[in-house]
Design a protein around this motif. Sequence first.
Motif, PDB file in Angstrom:
ATOM      1  N   LYS A  29      26.187  69.122  40.939  1.00 26.76           N
ATOM      2  CA  LYS A  29      26.416  68.251  39.781  1.00 26.76           C
ATOM      3  C   LYS A  29      25.264  67.276  39.582  1.00 26.76           C
ATOM      4  O   LYS A  29      24.869  66.995  38.440  1.00 26.76           O
ATOM      5  CB  LYS A  29      27.735  67.504  39.961  1.00 26.76           C
ATOM      6  CG  LYS A  29      28.962  68.387  39.795  1.00 26.76           C
ATOM      7  CD  LYS A  29      30.251  67.599  39.954  1.00 26.76           C
ATOM      8  CE  LYS A  29      31.461  68.486  39.685  1.00 26.76           C
ATOM      9  NZ  LYS A  29      32.744  67.753  39.864  1.00 26.76           N
ATOM     10  N   LEU A  33      23.486  70.358  37.227  1.00 24.44           N
ATOM     11  CA  LEU A  33      24.211  70.099  35.983  1.00 24.44           C
ATOM     12  C   LEU A  33      23.631  68.915  35.219  1.00 24.44           C
ATOM     13  O   LEU A  33      23.502  68.967  33.987  1.00 24.44           O
ATOM     14  CB  LEU A  33      25.691  69.858  36.277  1.00 24.44           C
ATOM     15  CG  LEU A  33      26.598  69.673  35.056  1.00 24.44           C
ATOM     16  CD1 LEU A  33      26.576  70.911  34.161  1.00 24.44           C
ATOM     17  CD2 LEU A  33      28.030  69.369  35.497  1.00 24.44           C
ATOM     18  N   PHE A  36      20.738  69.978  33.070  1.00 24.99           N
ATOM     19  CA  PHE A  36      20.915  71.039  32.078  1.00 24.99           C
ATOM     20  C   PHE A  36      20.477  70.550  30.702  1.00 24.99           C
ATOM     21  O   PHE A  36      20.901  69.488  30.236  1.00 24.99           O
ATOM     22  CB  PHE A  36      22.377  71.481  32.043  1.00 24.99           C
ATOM     23  CG  PHE A  36      22.645  72.645  31.118  1.00 24.99           C
ATOM     24  CD1 PHE A  36      21.958  73.843  31.262  1.00 24.99           C
ATOM     25  CD2 PHE A  36      23.592  72.540  30.114  1.00 24.99           C
ATOM     26  CE1 PHE A  36      22.203  74.917  30.426  1.00 24.99           C
ATOM     27  CE2 PHE A  36      23.854  73.612  29.262  1.00 24.99           C
ATOM     28  CZ  PHE A  36      23.148  74.806  29.422  1.00 24.99           C
ATOM     29  N   PHE A 106      19.568  78.847  32.282  1.00 22.30           N
ATOM     30  CA  PHE A 106      19.557  77.394  32.450  1.00 22.30           C
ATOM     31  C   PHE A 106      18.440  76.753  31.635  1.00 22.30           C
ATOM     32  O   PHE A 106      18.639  75.727  30.969  1.00 22.30           O
ATOM     33  CB  PHE A 106      19.387  77.064  33.937  1.00 22.30           C
ATOM     34  CG  PHE A 106      19.372  75.604  34.264  1.00 22.30           C
ATOM     35  CD1 PHE A 106      20.548  74.899  34.451  1.00 22.30           C
ATOM     36  CD2 PHE A 106      18.166  74.931  34.394  1.00 22.30           C
ATOM     37  CE1 PHE A 106      20.528  73.548  34.751  1.00 22.30           C
ATOM     38  CE2 PHE A 106      18.128  73.578  34.693  1.00 22.30           C
ATOM     39  CZ  PHE A 106      19.321  72.878  34.876  1.00 22.30           C
ATOM     40  N   PRO A 111      24.829  78.191  29.159  1.00 19.22           N
ATOM     41  CA  PRO A 111      25.590  77.673  30.309  1.00 19.22           C
ATOM     42  C   PRO A 111      26.192  78.766  31.185  1.00 19.22           C
ATOM     43  O   PRO A 111      27.388  78.764  31.484  1.00 19.22           O
ATOM     44  CB  PRO A 111      26.666  76.815  29.646  1.00 19.22           C
ATOM     45  CG  PRO A 111      26.926  77.499  28.343  1.00 19.22           C
ATOM     46  CD  PRO A 111      25.581  78.019  27.887  1.00 19.22           C
ATOM     47  N   SER A 114      24.475  79.529  38.233  1.00 22.46           N
ATOM     48  CA  SER A 114      25.285  79.158  39.389  1.00 22.46           C
ATOM     49  C   SER A 114      24.407  78.741  40.555  1.00 22.46           C
ATOM     50  O   SER A 114      23.190  78.957  40.556  1.00 22.46           O
ATOM     51  CB  SER A 114      26.178  80.330  39.805  1.00 22.46           C
ATOM     52  OG  SER A 114      25.394  81.473  40.112  1.00 22.46           O
ATOM     53  N   ASP A 132      29.852  77.464  39.922  1.00 19.72           N
ATOM     54  CA  ASP A 132      29.483  77.468  38.506  1.00 19.72           C
ATOM     55  C   ASP A 132      29.677  76.053  37.974  1.00 19.72           C
ATOM     56  O   ASP A 132      30.798  75.642  37.676  1.00 19.72           O
ATOM     57  CB  ASP A 132      30.377  78.459  37.758  1.00 19.72           C
ATOM     58  CG  ASP A 132      30.088  78.530  36.270  1.00 19.72           C
ATOM     59  OD1 ASP A 132      29.400  77.629  35.747  1.00 19.72           O
ATOM     60  OD2 ASP A 132      30.565  79.474  35.618  1.00 19.72           O
ATOM     61  N   SER A 134      28.963  74.599  35.119  1.00 25.88           N
ATOM     62  CA  SER A 134      29.397  74.459  33.736  1.00 25.88           C
ATOM     63  C   SER A 134      30.909  74.593  33.592  1.00 25.88           C
ATOM     64  O   SER A 134      31.525  73.945  32.736  1.00 25.88           O
ATOM     65  CB  SER A 134      28.706  75.497  32.848  1.00 25.88           C
ATOM     66  OG  SER A 134      27.324  75.239  32.768  1.00 25.88           O
ATOM     67  N   ARG A 135      31.511  75.434  34.417  1.00 29.47           N
ATOM     68  CA  ARG A 135      32.965  75.667  34.350  1.00 29.47           C
ATOM     69  C   ARG A 135      33.708  74.995  35.493  1.00 29.47           C
ATOM     70  O   ARG A 135      34.925  75.090  35.565  1.00 29.47           O
ATOM     71  CB  ARG A 135      33.254  77.183  34.351  1.00 29.47           C
ATOM     72  CG  ARG A 135      32.758  77.865  33.105  1.00 29.47           C
ATOM     73  CD  ARG A 135      32.656  79.372  33.265  1.00 29.47           C
ATOM     74  NE  ARG A 135      31.980  79.943  32.104  1.00 29.47           N
ATOM     75  CZ  ARG A 135      30.663  79.883  31.903  1.00 29.47           C
ATOM     76  NH1 ARG A 135      29.883  79.327  32.789  1.00 29.47           N
ATOM     77  NH2 ARG A 135      30.131  80.391  30.805  1.00 29.47           N
ATOM     78  N   ASP A 136      32.970  74.352  36.392  1.00 28.92           N
ATOM     79  CA  ASP A 136      33.548  73.734  37.581  1.00 28.92           C
ATOM     80  C   ASP A 136      34.397  74.748  38.336  1.00 28.92           C
ATOM     81  O   ASP A 136      35.522  74.472  38.740  1.00 28.92           O
ATOM     82  CB  ASP A 136      34.379  72.497  37.218  1.00 28.92           C
ATOM     83  CG  ASP A 136      34.712  71.631  38.439  1.00 28.92           C
ATOM     84  OD1 ASP A 136      33.956  71.694  39.427  1.00 28.92           O
ATOM     85  OD2 ASP A 136      35.735  70.912  38.407  1.00 28.92           O
TER      86      ASP A 136
END
Length: 274
Positions: A29, A33, A36, A106, A111, A114, A132, A134-136
Motif C-alpha cells: 500500500k 498503491l 499508482f 501499472f 489497475p 500484484s 492485489d 487495487s482490489r485489496d
Amino acid sequence: MTNPNTLSHPFKQEAEWQKLQTGIVALAKTEVLARFEQVGAEEKDDGSLLTEADTEMQKQTQQFLAQNWPQYAFLGEESSSEEQEAAMNRDTGCWILDPVDGTSNFAIGIPVYSVSLALMIQGKLVAGLVYDPSRDEMFSARIGQGAQLNGKPLIANTPKQSLKQCSGIIDFKRLSAELATKIATQCPYSSQRSFGSVCLDWCWIAAGRGQVYLHGAQNIWDYAAGWLVLEEAGGYSCDLNNESVVVAKVIKRSAVAATTKPLFEEWRNYLEIK
C-alpha cells in the motif's frame, strides 16, 4: 507429492503467517498503491519496464524479510543475475519476490498488477502470497495447508464441464507461431483473456475467474507464489513438455493449467501434450 512435514519453516504457525501477510500488505500500500498513476517508467535491457514502485517495493521488502527471517536468502526480480543465482543456491532456502508483477499495466494506469512473494526450501515452494493492491485481495498458500483468498478457503472449481464452455487466460506473445496460429484458427474455448500479471493469472484460475491457462515463458518470480496458490487450491498444471512448471533455477518456463482434472486433460489433449 511432497510431504509438507519434512520441510521446516516458520509459516506453519499462524502468528508468523499473519505477520508476513500484514507486512507485505502494508508495504504494498505504501510503496506500490500510493505510486499508482504517480510515477514514470524506464525501459530495462530486456525491454520490460521499471518504475520507482518496483525498486522501492523490492528494497523495503528485502529489509522487512531480513529483519524478521534472516535465515533465508533473497531473490528479487530487480536483483542482479549474480545475486539471483547465489540466492537460489542457498541451502537454507530463499525468498522469491516480484515487487510489481504487471509493471506495464501499472505504468500506464491499468489497475491489474500484484505483489508476489514465495519461499522456496530444498527446491520446493512452501509458502506464497500474491497481493492485489487495487482490489485489496490477498491470495495465500502454504504447502499441505491449502489456499486462501482474504482468509477464506480457496478451492479451484467451476461449473463449466467442457473446454468449449471455458474462458482461457492466454499469453499469445510468448507462444510459438505454430501453437498461437492453431489456437487462433481452431479456437477450443468460449472466450479468451490476457491480463498482464502472471501472478494474478495463476490466482484467478484458482478462483475460477478463468478455467484454462497457457503461457509460453515466465520466470520463477512470475509464477512461484501463484503456482502454489493453484496447487494448494486443488488445480492442475504442467509445462508444455508435461513436466512440472517449478524448477529451482532462474530460467523461463512454459505453463499450462486448469481448474479441474477433466478440463486439464481436455486442454492438454488439445495442446497435444503427451
